[in-house]
Write a protein that holds these residues in place. Structure first.
Motif, PDB file in Angstrom:
ATOM      1  N   THR A 219       4.130   3.225  -7.576  1.00  0.00           N
ATOM      2  CA  THR A 219       4.386   1.785  -7.686  1.00  0.00           C
ATOM      3  C   THR A 219       5.906   1.607  -7.671  1.00  0.00           C
ATOM      4  O   THR A 219       6.654   2.572  -7.882  1.00  0.00           O
ATOM      5  CB  THR A 219       3.834   1.225  -9.009  1.00  0.00           C
TER       6      THR A 219
ATOM      7  N   THR B 112       1.403   0.421  -3.517  1.00  0.00           N
ATOM      8  CA  THR B 112       1.955   1.791  -3.581  1.00  0.00           C
ATOM      9  C   THR B 112       2.934   1.972  -2.419  1.00  0.00           C
ATOM     10  O   THR B 112       2.610   1.648  -1.277  1.00  0.00           O
ATOM     11  CB  THR B 112       0.820   2.834  -3.445  1.00  0.00           C
ATOM     12  N   TYR B 113       4.134   2.461  -2.742  1.00  0.00           N
ATOM     13  CA  TYR B 113       5.195   2.546  -1.728  1.00  0.00           C
ATOM     14  C   TYR B 113       5.712   3.975  -1.643  1.00  0.00           C
ATOM     15  O   TYR B 113       5.564   4.757  -2.592  1.00  0.00           O
ATOM     16  CB  TYR B 113       6.350   1.611  -2.098  1.00  0.00           C
ATOM     17  N   SER B 114       6.329   4.293  -0.527  1.00  0.00           N
ATOM     18  CA  SER B 114       6.945   5.617  -0.376  1.00  0.00           C
ATOM     19  C   SER B 114       8.409   5.450  -0.003  1.00  0.00           C
ATOM     20  O   SER B 114       8.742   4.572   0.807  1.00  0.00           O
ATOM     21  CB  SER B 114       6.282   6.402   0.758  1.00  0.00           C
TER      22      SER B 114
ATOM     23  N   SER C  35      -1.770  -2.355  -1.201  1.00  0.00           N
ATOM     24  CA  SER C  35      -2.099  -1.371  -2.248  1.00  0.00           C
ATOM     25  C   SER C  35      -1.109  -1.387  -3.419  1.00  0.00           C
ATOM     26  O   SER C  35      -1.426  -0.921  -4.503  1.00  0.00           O
ATOM     27  CB  SER C  35      -2.110   0.037  -1.647  1.00  0.00           C
TER      28      SER C  35
ATOM     29  N   SER D  12       6.344   8.849  -3.854  1.00  0.00           N
ATOM     30  CA  SER D  12       5.408   7.731  -3.743  1.00  0.00           C
ATOM     31  C   SER D  12       5.044   7.219  -5.115  1.00  0.00           C
ATOM     32  O   SER D  12       5.111   7.943  -6.105  1.00  0.00           O
ATOM     33  CB  SER D  12       4.117   8.169  -3.048  1.00  0.00           C
TER      34      SER D  12
ATOM     35  N   ASP E 252      -0.175  -2.199   4.646  1.00  0.00           N
ATOM     36  CA  ASP E 252      -0.912  -1.333   3.722  1.00  0.00           C
ATOM     37  C   ASP E 252      -0.196  -1.210   2.378  1.00  0.00           C
ATOM     38  O   ASP E 252      -0.818  -1.280   1.320  1.00  0.00           O
ATOM     39  CB  ASP E 252      -1.047   0.085   4.310  1.00  0.00           C
ATOM     40  N   GLU E 253       1.110  -1.023   2.425  1.00  0.00           N
ATOM     41  CA  GLU E 253       1.889  -0.872   1.192  1.00  0.00           C
ATOM     42  C   GLU E 253       1.780  -2.145   0.352  1.00  0.00           C
ATOM     43  O   GLU E 253       1.587  -2.081  -0.861  1.00  0.00           O
ATOM     44  CB  GLU E 253       3.367  -0.590   1.508  1.00  0.00           C
ATOM     45  N   ILE E 254       1.884  -3.291   1.037  1.00  0.00           N
ATOM     46  CA  ILE E 254       1.832  -4.561   0.289  1.00  0.00           C
ATOM     47  C   ILE E 254       0.448  -4.713  -0.347  1.00  0.00           C
ATOM     48  O   ILE E 254       0.328  -5.064  -1.525  1.00  0.00           O
ATOM     49  CB  ILE E 254       2.173  -5.747   1.214  1.00  0.00           C
TER      50      ILE E 254
ATOM     51  N   LEU F 283       8.035  -0.482   4.935  1.00  0.00           N
ATOM     52  CA  LEU F 283       7.140  -1.485   4.334  1.00  0.00           C
ATOM     53  C   LEU F 283       6.194  -2.045   5.400  1.00  0.00           C
ATOM     54  O   LEU F 283       6.618  -2.713   6.341  1.00  0.00           O
ATOM     55  CB  LEU F 283       7.991  -2.628   3.753  1.00  0.00           C
TER      56      LEU F 283
ATOM     57  N   LEU G 259      12.678   2.877   2.616  1.00  0.00           N
ATOM     58  CA  LEU G 259      11.322   2.514   2.177  1.00  0.00           C
ATOM     59  C   LEU G 259      10.671   1.752   3.334  1.00  0.00           C
ATOM     60  O   LEU G 259      11.112   0.653   3.677  1.00  0.00           O
ATOM     61  CB  LEU G 259      11.400   1.642   0.911  1.00  0.00           C
TER      62      LEU G 259
ATOM     63  N   GLN H 106       9.912  13.165   0.077  1.00  0.00           N
ATOM     64  CA  GLN H 106       9.245  11.864  -0.008  1.00  0.00           C
ATOM     65  C   GLN H 106       8.736  11.630  -1.431  1.00  0.00           C
ATOM     66  O   GLN H 106       8.196  12.542  -2.054  1.00  0.00           O
ATOM     67  CB  GLN H 106       8.067  11.890   0.963  1.00  0.00           C
TER      68      GLN H 106
END
Ligand code: HAM
Length: 446
Positions: free
Chosen positions: A437, A422-424, A420, A435, A416-418, A413, A411, A433
């Motif tokens: 929450t 939303t993580y991948s 939004s 994506s 941007d991820e923090i 990190l 993952l 992949q």
């Protein structure tokens, strides 16, 4: 600064267990304990420290083990203490202590760490772990059959085929009788002791050396020497007894009963009834301990790369006598982790995975490491295993390192991820992949 750097090697004959070794060991212990429990055996344990007298007592005595192979020291209170070299005296002590409370027959198992001052060589170290399975409180033949069937099943549960190993059975009391009784070899106590020792070394000696050793013990009686050497190839107890009593003046009426070899005979039949066919009678099996009173057995690898016994055991009906009271019969075996690992490697049966977390959280910058720990904490709550790569490596290197360590998902990190939420996560084997929450991801991954 020290004058000289300390060596990084462990003490002679013992091992360090790096994570890869621990993964293998954990796999072996899991199969051992799951199989023992599937037969209804309950786990016990004790301290590695025992009073030295436990091994010096008559009945528990094994000269070589006690005099040359134990780690014994005097403690600050002037007591002689031994690092246990085997588990059988300990378990006999524990059973004797609770004899009034236990509902016999008792089925127990343990995986103790044991210490013997031996010359380190393939299959032999100064420290090893040993599966011990024992049944107490019954001298039924069904118990002997069960204990051997348990060891056999454990081999199958490691993925072994019966052609990869062989079970060899003899009887300690029968051997004693045939060596000393006037109707058979008629040896003195001293000759009998020497012949047992020589027989025990048979596998390690050249054929000629073994034969010279036997001739020396039998003295001028070359006929008996030859009878003895050929007797070791007899395929079952009945033909062994018939062979060695062929010149007796008054042959005994029922030699199987008379010598006690009836037990080995019935056990061989019982095992074959359970479908166990890689079992043979072997009158040259001598166990190194004096406490065995009945059937004795060893399992061998059929691959000559491993010549030492994989495991060994037998019936010992008098050992608890050391602690007073009526003796409680016992039968069991010990199986070392060193010989087991050699066996599994020789036959390509080692499939244990290296333990790695399922997910590696890889922050794009060290300033996000604590945020990474927070995310790992949340994912862990759903039951997944997670670690955070807190190194200063570039993100590409972090992904390669995770892949090399057999991590399944990474993952990445970043800010941007923090922001939004939303993580991948990327599957490092397939490249797939996912994506969403954290909650959505966990639901898909669990
Ligand atoms: P043992 O034959 O001395 O028997 O040991 C059993 C097994 O432990 C051996 O076959 C081998 O796998 C392993 N082993 C023994 N010594 C070493 C060593 N120095 N290094 C690595 N592995 C070793 C006993 O100990 C009996 N107390 C077993 C028993 C249990 N009999 C009845 N219940």
């Amino acid at each position: 600064m020290a004058d000289k750097n300390l060596p990084t090697e462990p003490y002679k004959g013992v091992r360090d267990f790096y994570p890869d070794d621990m993964a293998v060991q954990r796999y072996m212990f899991d199969v051992w304990s799951q199989t023992a429990e599937s037969f209804g055996y309950a786990r016990y344990d004790a301290s590695v420290l025992e009073p030295a007298e436990l091994y010096k007592a008559k009945g528990a005595e094994n000269e070589e083990l006690v005099n040359e192979q134990t780690y014994t020291f005097t403690d600050r209170g002037d007591r002689q203490v031994t690092l246990r070299p085997e588990m059988t005296p300990t378990v006999a002590r524990m059973i004797a202590a609770k004899r009034k409370e236990l509902a016999f027959p008792v089925r127990w198992y343990s995986i103790p760490n044991l210490f013997r001052y031996e010359r380190a060589q393939r299959g032999r170290l100064r420290e090893h772990w040993q599966l011990n399975c024992d049944i107490f409180g019954t001298d039924e033949r069904a118990a002997d059959v069960e204990i051997i069937a348990l060891a056999y099943q454990t081999f199958l549960n490691f993925g072994a085929d019966p052609s990869m190993f062989e079970i060899r059975i003899n009887d300690a009391a029968g051997m004693q009788t045939t060596f000393s009784d006037a109707n058979f070899f008629d040896l003195s106590a001293e000759q009998s002791r020497r012949l047992r020792k020589l027989t025990d070394q048979r596998r390690k000696l050249k054929v000629e050396d073994f034969e010279v050793g036997a001739a020396d013990i039998f003295g001028a009686d070359t006929h008996k020497t030859n009878l003895f050497i050929k007797s070791l190839d007899c395929p079952d107890p009945a033909s062994y007894l018939a062979w060695i009593s062929q010149n007796a003046q008054n042959p005994v009426e029922n030699p199987l009963e008379y010598t006690g070899y009836i037990n080995a005979s019935e056990i061989l039949d019982g095992l074959r009834t359970l479908g166990i066919t890689n079992v043979v009678f072997d009158p040259s099996i001598v166990r190194g301990f004096d406490y065995y009173t009945g059937v004795v057995f060893e399992f061998f690898d059929t691959d000559p790369a491993n010549r030492r016994a994989l495991l060994g055991g037998g019936r010992y009906d008098n050992l608890t006598e050391l602690f007073g009271g009526e003796p409680i019969p016992g039968i069991g075996f010990g199986w070392g982790d060193v010989t087991l690992r050699d066996f599994l490697e020789t036959h390509n049966l080692l499939t244990a995975d290296i333990t790695a977390p399922t997910i590696m959280v890889a922050p794009t910058d060290p300033s996000l490491n604590i945020a990474g720990q927070k995310i790992a904490q949340e994912i862990r709550a759903s039951g997944l295993s997670v670690a955070v790569d807190i190194s200063n490596r570039k993100i590409g290197k972090k992904i390669t390192a995770a892949s090399d360590a057999f991590v399944e998902y990474v993952l990445v990190l970043g800010e941007d991820e923090i922001a939004s939420g939303t993580y991948s996560v990327k599957n490092l084997t397939t490249g797939e992949q996912l994506s969403g929450t954290l909650e959505e991801l966990c639901e898909q991954l669990v």
